[in-house]
Design a protein around this motif. Sequence first.
Motif, PDB file in Angstrom:
ATOM      1  N   VAL A 287       0.841  -1.196   0.000  1.00 40.36           N
ATOM      2  CA  VAL A 287       0.000   0.000   0.000  1.00 40.36           C
ATOM      3  C   VAL A 287       0.876   1.245   0.000  1.00 40.36           C
ATOM      4  O   VAL A 287       1.796   1.371   0.810  1.00 40.36           O
ATOM      5  N   ASP A 288       0.573   2.147  -0.921  1.00 41.58           N
ATOM      6  CA  ASP A 288       1.251   3.450  -0.982  1.00 41.58           C
ATOM      7  C   ASP A 288       0.224   4.480  -1.428  1.00 41.58           C
ATOM      8  O   ASP A 288      -0.075   4.602  -2.617  1.00 41.58           O
ATOM      9  N   LEU A 289      -0.333   5.211  -0.485  1.00 37.38           N
ATOM     10  CA  LEU A 289      -1.308   6.263  -0.769  1.00 37.38           C
ATOM     11  C   LEU A 289      -0.700   7.595  -0.345  1.00 37.38           C
ATOM     12  O   LEU A 289      -0.304   7.753   0.816  1.00 37.38           O
ATOM     13  N   ALA A 290      -0.623   8.550  -1.260  1.00 36.12           N
ATOM     14  CA  ALA A 290      -0.006   9.842  -0.949  1.00 36.12           C
ATOM     15  C   ALA A 290      -0.837  10.961  -1.555  1.00 36.12           C
ATOM     16  O   ALA A 290      -1.454  10.792  -2.614  1.00 36.12           O
ATOM     17  N   PHE A 291      -0.842  12.097  -0.880  1.00 38.01           N
ATOM     18  CA  PHE A 291      -1.555  13.286  -1.353  1.00 38.01           C
ATOM     19  C   PHE A 291      -0.519  14.364  -1.651  1.00 38.01           C
ATOM     20  O   PHE A 291       0.248  14.763  -0.775  1.00 38.01           O
ATOM     21  N   HIS A 292      -0.516  14.820  -2.915  1.00 35.11           N
ATOM     22  CA  HIS A 292       0.540  15.706  -3.380  1.00 35.11           C
ATOM     23  C   HIS A 292      -0.006  17.094  -3.713  1.00 35.11           C
ATOM     24  O   HIS A 292      -0.997  17.232  -4.424  1.00 35.11           O
ATOM     25  N   SER A 293       0.687  18.092  -3.219  1.00 38.32           N
ATOM     26  CA  SER A 293       0.414  19.471  -3.617  1.00 38.32           C
ATOM     27  C   SER A 293       1.726  20.076  -4.104  1.00 38.32           C
ATOM     28  O   SER A 293       2.798  19.476  -3.953  1.00 38.32           O
ATOM     29  N   TYR A 294       1.645  21.283  -4.671  1.00 38.10           N
ATOM     30  CA  TYR A 294       2.837  21.882  -5.265  1.00 38.10           C
ATOM     31  C   TYR A 294       3.914  22.101  -4.212  1.00 38.10           C
ATOM     32  O   TYR A 294       5.088  21.852  -4.439  1.00 38.10           O
ATOM     33  N   ASP A 295       3.519  22.612  -3.036  1.00 36.96           N
ATOM     34  CA  ASP A 295       4.481  22.778  -1.957  1.00 36.96           C
ATOM     35  C   ASP A 295       4.340  21.608  -0.988  1.00 36.96           C
ATOM     36  O   ASP A 295       3.515  20.718  -1.170  1.00 36.96           O
ATOM     37  N   LEU A 296       5.163  21.568   0.032  1.00 39.40           N
ATOM     38  CA  LEU A 296       5.107  20.478   1.006  1.00 39.40           C
ATOM     39  C   LEU A 296       3.933  20.705   1.944  1.00 39.40           C
ATOM     40  O   LEU A 296       4.022  21.467   2.910  1.00 39.40           O
ATOM     41  N   TYR A 297       2.842  20.043   1.655  1.00 40.61           N
ATOM     42  CA  TYR A 297       1.653  20.147   2.491  1.00 40.61           C
ATOM     43  C   TYR A 297       1.403  18.780   3.093  1.00 40.61           C
ATOM     44  O   TYR A 297       1.199  17.806   2.370  1.00 40.61           O
TER      45      TYR A 297
END
Length: 449
Positions: A287-297
């Motif tokens: 399992v690898d679930l990640a939430f990505h935004s432009y900056d480190l959020y």
Amino acid sequence: MEYLLPVAQLLFTRQSFDRLFKVSQHPILGRCVKSLVYRVDLLRQHFDKDEYVRGLAREMSLNVFNTGPEWAGPKPPPHASDRDWRLYERNRLRATNPKVRYTARQLSLGWVAYEKLWLEQKHLRDASYGEKEIMATLAHFPNLKHITLSNFHDACEESAYFEATYKHTLMPVSGDEGYGESSGMPQLLSLIRALDRTSTVLESLKAGLVSWHVLDAEDEDFELMKNVFHALKSLTMGFQINQEYEWQDPDEHRFDRDGEDEEECQDFLAQGRHLELLRSMPNLCVVDLAFHSYDLYFFDIEPVYKDIHWSHLRDLSLSFYRGTDQNLLDVLQRHAGTLKILRLSNYSLAKGLWLHTFREIRTSLKLEQVELKGWLQNEEYHPKDSWDVTNWSLDEAPSQKDNIESYVLGSEAVALKHIIGHGANCCCQGGPYHDLHNDLWETCCSHPT
């Protein structure tokens, strides 16, 4: 016979759809396909040639030609070998003097190729092209088990087919109109509908990036996802947070950004609908679930994995999350009986100490491998309890080694087979993995040239 065509490639062009359909009609090749790599990348829109040239210059400066002395990597210490100094000097020259230049003719030809491909992709997208075509194709892939849906986020390596399709445009692909709200979502949903109708039993799905709004899909599509994902053993998904921004100073790469979508995503996760989807996949091992935004959020880990337990989970990756030490331990200890590999990337402790956290991990889990990447920070700013795993230099390596050993391994180093650490700027594919027990803690930064 089964090795003739184990992996099929699909790009978001009409020619690619036609080629894949022909492969599926072949009486032998169709049965050989076990994996499908679906590249849903789209070109960013530029309205005229001048805007295209300006956009190309900006993409080059941001994504391809990283210029400036800092991109040469850390300066070697005086006792470094001649080879290290030669490598540093070569990287410094390449970083400060990029050799790629386009003539006026190359730019004109690039604009023509770009305009042709962008108009084709726009027509396909406006016509909702792909769902029926994929369904007709998958019906003839009876042994399909693995799908990679890539949207410019390192979900797969670039193939020669992909490069040949886009190289004449000169423009790097940037996903579904860059950071648009629907990034990758229409293509994923069309793929899910096709998989459901063809009764394909999927074992692994790797998708990056896809708009987080796919978790908030209509009820009918949400139920289809639960049905299609039910037999998954491996799930890797990167959820894109919508980025609405305007460039204020392209030369300094400054922009204004709207963070409303980040707050909306956090509120949605707190409601817990996504947990219903996660619970529908009882056989997950990876399992690898990640939430990505432009900056480190950093996203709160507690609502994402609340009360979730997979009885076969062996490999867990946690990226861009934050929470207390107990939040992290709760997730890990629920899988103490099976978890063997833990990957932490850009994780922020809101309360507690990494020292105590890793001590509890050593006590309650029987891990065989730990992988660290990015920032592991402590929001309470305890001295020596935050580390940057992104830009180690040779001078820093000895202290980093001591810190990692005492924080992660403690006095019970024998209980862990090995720990891998690599930075955000290093080459991860076949790249430098460092095993503490073999004393290979050297610098892990490998800068692009």
